[in-house]
Scaffold this motif. Sequence first.
Motif, PDB file in Angstrom:
ATOM      1  N   HIS A  80       0.855  -1.178  -0.072  1.00 39.38           N
ATOM      2  CA  HIS A  80       0.011  -0.185   0.093  1.00 39.38           C
ATOM      3  C   HIS A  80       1.011   1.254   0.057  1.00 39.38           C
ATOM      4  O   HIS A  80       1.771   1.335   0.622  1.00 39.38           O
ATOM      5  CB  HIS A  80      -0.721   0.176   1.164  1.00 39.38           C
ATOM      6  N   LEU A  81       0.450   2.182  -0.691  1.00 36.38           N
ATOM      7  CA  LEU A  81       1.225   3.437  -1.150  1.00 36.38           C
ATOM      8  C   LEU A  81       0.379   4.520  -0.527  1.00 36.38           C
ATOM      9  O   LEU A  81      -0.764   4.749  -1.104  1.00 36.38           O
ATOM     10  CB  LEU A  81       1.745   3.326  -2.391  1.00 36.38           C
ATOM     11  N   GLY A  82       1.029   5.659   0.151  1.00 30.58           N
ATOM     12  CA  GLY A  82       0.232   7.020   0.522  1.00 30.58           C
ATOM     13  C   GLY A  82       1.373   7.817  -0.002  1.00 30.58           C
ATOM     14  O   GLY A  82       2.299   7.879   0.055  1.00 30.58           O
ATOM     15  N   LEU A  83       0.441   8.907  -0.788  1.00 25.79           N
ATOM     16  CA  LEU A  83       1.293   9.948  -1.384  1.00 25.79           C
ATOM     17  C   LEU A  83       0.625  11.248  -1.019  1.00 25.79           C
ATOM     18  O   LEU A  83      -0.570  11.553  -0.876  1.00 25.79           O
ATOM     19  CB  LEU A  83       1.011   9.608  -2.946  1.00 25.79           C
ATOM     20  N   ALA A  84       1.407  12.621  -1.074  1.00 27.09           N
ATOM     21  CA  ALA A  84       0.835  13.963  -1.005  1.00 27.09           C
ATOM     22  C   ALA A  84       1.338  14.467  -2.048  1.00 27.09           C
ATOM     23  O   ALA A  84       2.389  14.540  -2.735  1.00 27.09           O
ATOM     24  CB  ALA A  84       1.431  14.533   0.223  1.00 27.09           C
ATOM     25  N   ASP A  85       0.346  15.265  -2.739  1.00 18.30           N
ATOM     26  CA  ASP A  85       0.686  16.265  -3.897  1.00 18.30           C
ATOM     27  C   ASP A  85       1.294  17.551  -3.565  1.00 18.30           C
ATOM     28  O   ASP A  85       1.504  17.928  -2.447  1.00 18.30           O
ATOM     29  CB  ASP A  85      -0.583  16.051  -4.675  1.00 18.30           C
ATOM     30  N   SER A  90      -3.742  14.232   0.118  1.00 20.46           N
ATOM     31  CA  SER A  90      -3.122  12.969   0.165  1.00 20.46           C
ATOM     32  C   SER A  90      -4.175  11.950  -0.548  1.00 20.46           C
ATOM     33  O   SER A  90      -5.078  12.117  -0.574  1.00 20.46           O
ATOM     34  CB  SER A  90      -2.922  12.374   1.371  1.00 20.46           C
ATOM     35  N   ILE A  91      -3.423  11.012  -1.199  1.00 20.11           N
ATOM     36  CA  ILE A  91      -4.081   9.882  -1.888  1.00 20.11           C
ATOM     37  C   ILE A  91      -3.623   8.565  -1.354  1.00 20.11           C
ATOM     38  O   ILE A  91      -2.374   8.605  -0.939  1.00 20.11           O
ATOM     39  CB  ILE A  91      -4.429  10.020  -3.308  1.00 20.11           C
ATOM     40  N   GLY A  92      -3.932   7.285  -1.655  1.00 18.50           N
ATOM     41  CA  GLY A  92      -3.609   6.176  -1.313  1.00 18.50           C
ATOM     42  C   GLY A  92      -4.356   4.991  -1.670  1.00 18.50           C
ATOM     43  O   GLY A  92      -5.240   5.077  -2.128  1.00 18.50           O
TER      44      GLY A  92
END
Length: 136
Positions: A80-85, A90-92
């Motif tokens: 699982h991957l959590g990202l911030a733009d 955030s999206i994940g």
Amino acid sequence: MMHALRLHPGDELMGSLKQYCSDNKLAAAYIATCVGSLKAATLRLANADRDRPNEIKTYDQRFEIVSVVGTISCEGAHIHLGLADATGASIGGHLISATVFTTAEIVLGEVPCITFDRQFDDATGFKELVVVRRQD
């Protein structure tokens, strides 16, 4: 045992993790930490189940990696991957693929005397983790 690696611009995150585990014969690895940035990511979102097809979304933009968790072996991976733009939003989701922008600094741990296997689970419709004790 712990392993550390760095991915470079243009490297593919999921493929690189699987290849590293295969090359180093890691039977039961987990992601201890990962920091870096991406320029694209494809995620399976959280609404998939046995009776509904996976909703997969591709993002072609820069992100900071804020979280990567999961299990990896020669039999497969569940990450699982959590990202911030750029705005901090955030999206994940479930990692399908991702391309490194500047770097991905990764530390993997290995569980001794265990093998992570993946077998199809009719109840979920996915290959799920099966933990197998090894006699080393």
